[in-house]
Scaffold this active site. Structure first.
Site, mmCIF file in Angstrom:
data_model
loop_
_atom_site.group_PDB
_atom_site.id
_atom_site.type_symbol
_atom_site.label_atom_id
_atom_site.label_comp_id
_atom_site.label_asym_id
_atom_site.label_seq_id
_atom_site.Cartn_x
_atom_site.Cartn_y
_atom_site.Cartn_z
ATOM 1 N N ASP A 1 -9.686 -12.055 -12.434
ATOM 2 C CA ASP A 1 -8.389 -11.452 -12.126
ATOM 3 C C ASP A 1 -7.324 -12.543 -12.129
ATOM 4 O OD1 ASP A 1 -7.479 -8.587 -10.508
ATOM 5 O OD2 ASP A 1 -6.101 -10.304 -10.432
ATOM 6 N N HIS B 1 -11.278 -0.047 -14.311
ATOM 7 C CA HIS B 1 -11.841 -1.386 -14.049
ATOM 8 C C HIS B 1 -12.468 -1.430 -12.672
ATOM 9 C CE1 HIS B 1 -7.587 -1.286 -12.912
ATOM 10 N NE2 HIS B 1 -7.889 -2.106 -11.918
ATOM 11 N N CYS C 1 -1.915 -1.001 -23.684
ATOM 12 C CA CYS C 1 -2.796 -1.233 -22.544
ATOM 13 C C CYS C 1 -3.210 -2.710 -22.491
ATOM 14 C CB CYS C 1 -4.021 -0.325 -22.669
ATOM 15 S SG CYS C 1 -5.269 -0.685 -21.445
ATOM 16 N N GLY D 1 -3.956 3.085 -5.294
ATOM 17 C CA GLY D 1 -3.496 1.714 -5.536
ATOM 18 C C GLY D 1 -3.736 1.215 -6.946
ATOM 19 N N HIS E 1 -13.274 -3.999 -9.585
ATOM 20 C CA HIS E 1 -13.016 -5.308 -8.985
ATOM 21 C C HIS E 1 -14.307 -5.795 -8.338
ATOM 22 C CE1 HIS E 1 -8.475 -5.068 -8.825
ATOM 23 N NE2 HIS E 1 -8.751 -3.772 -8.917
ATOM 24 N N HIS F 1 -11.392 2.640 -24.006
ATOM 25 C CA HIS F 1 -10.341 2.986 -23.039
ATOM 26 C C HIS F 1 -10.576 4.330 -22.369
ATOM 27 C CE1 HIS F 1 -6.177 2.909 -21.397
ATOM 28 N NE2 HIS F 1 -6.398 4.216 -21.382
ATOM 29 N N HIS G 1 -6.420 1.421 -17.119
ATOM 30 C CA HIS G 1 -7.630 1.286 -17.933
ATOM 31 C C HIS G 1 -8.698 1.013 -16.875
ATOM 32 C CE1 HIS G 1 -9.817 -0.594 -21.633
ATOM 33 N NE2 HIS G 1 -10.670 -0.629 -20.624
HETATM 34 P P1 AMP Z 1 -5.513 -2.220 -9.921
HETATM 35 O O1 AMP Z 1 -4.530 -2.270 -8.789
HETATM 36 O O2 AMP Z 1 -6.874 -1.800 -9.458
HETATM 37 O O3 AMP Z 1 -5.009 -1.449 -11.109
HETATM 38 O O4 AMP Z 1 -5.712 -3.731 -10.329
HETATM 39 C C1 AMP Z 1 -5.182 -4.336 -11.451
HETATM 40 C C2 AMP Z 1 -5.591 -5.789 -11.378
HETATM 41 O O5 AMP Z 1 -5.382 -6.374 -12.641
HETATM 42 C C3 AMP Z 1 -4.788 -6.614 -10.352
HETATM 43 O O6 AMP Z 1 -5.690 -7.199 -9.418
HETATM 44 C C4 AMP Z 1 -4.091 -7.666 -11.222
HETATM 45 O O7 AMP Z 1 -4.005 -8.926 -10.589
HETATM 46 C C5 AMP Z 1 -4.982 -7.705 -12.453
HETATM 47 N N1 AMP Z 1 -4.352 -8.130 -13.691
HETATM 48 C C6 AMP Z 1 -3.162 -7.724 -14.193
HETATM 49 N N2 AMP Z 1 -2.918 -8.298 -15.383
HETATM 50 C C7 AMP Z 1 -3.994 -9.104 -15.646
HETATM 51 C C8 AMP Z 1 -4.339 -9.979 -16.721
HETATM 52 N N3 AMP Z 1 -3.556 -10.132 -17.787
HETATM 53 N N4 AMP Z 1 -5.510 -10.653 -16.642
HETATM 54 C C9 AMP Z 1 -6.312 -10.503 -15.576
HETATM 55 N N5 AMP Z 1 -6.039 -9.693 -14.532
HETATM 56 C C10 AMP Z 1 -4.899 -8.999 -14.561
HETATM 57 ZN ZN ZN Z 2 -7.057 0.283 -22.334
#
Ligand code: AMP
Ligand code: ZN
Length: 118
Positions: free
Chosen positions: A33, A102, A7, A95, A104, A49, A100
């Site tokens: 992000d 999160h 993850c 989407g 936004h 997690h 994991h």
């Molecule tokens: P989601 O579509 O809600 O799962 O969003 C995942 C988000 O994680 C996207 O906006 C990606 O740009 C962001 N993301 C992916 N890898 C990383 C990373 N290593 N560091 C920071 N953000 C990330």
């Molecule tokens: Zn995780």
């Protein structure tokens, strides 16, 4: 081997992958992000997690509340002076790309946002 071994956000939490961290406490980490969709685009993740909001139960309630209540402070500190958007993508049709949980946090002048959804 379980889900969290591969993850990305668990690795960021553990410091095994780099991130532009803006906040950390016992429950959560917040960082920028990597592909921002707005001038301010932060992610807030629980340290423990859980795949998605749909996988949360009462045991996640306190952490979820603490994460949500932290958002205005993080948004302000990141420069959001006139509001912000908070989004949780859940599951394929929601989407969600990273499994994991999160939040936004998006903000900044609307004409500088790329599209409407993270
Ligand atoms: P989601 O579509 O809600 O799962 O969003 C995942 C988000 O994680 C996207 O906006 C990606 O740009 C962001 N993301 C992916 N890898 C990383 C990373 N290593 N560091 C920071 N953000 C990330
Ligand atoms: Zn995780």
């Amino acid at each position: 081997m379980n889900a969290r071994d591969n993850c990305i956000f668990c690795k960021i939490v553990a410091g095994q992958l780099p991130s532009r961290k803006v906040y950390e406490d016992d429950d959560m980490v917040a960082f920028h992000d990597i592909h921002p969709k707005a001038p301010v685009h932060l992610l807030v993740v629980p340290k423990s997690h859980v795949d998605s909001l749909a996988d949360c139960g009462a045991g996640e309630g306190e952490v979820l509340a603490r994460m949500l209540l932290k958002v205005p402070e993080l948004a302000r500190a990141a420069g959001c002076t006139n509001g912000f958007r908070t989004v949780i993508n859940t599951g394929p049709e929601g989407g969600q790309v990273i499994y994991h949980l999160h939040l936004h946090v998006l903000g900044g002048p609307r004409h500088e946002w790329k599209g409407t959804l993270p």
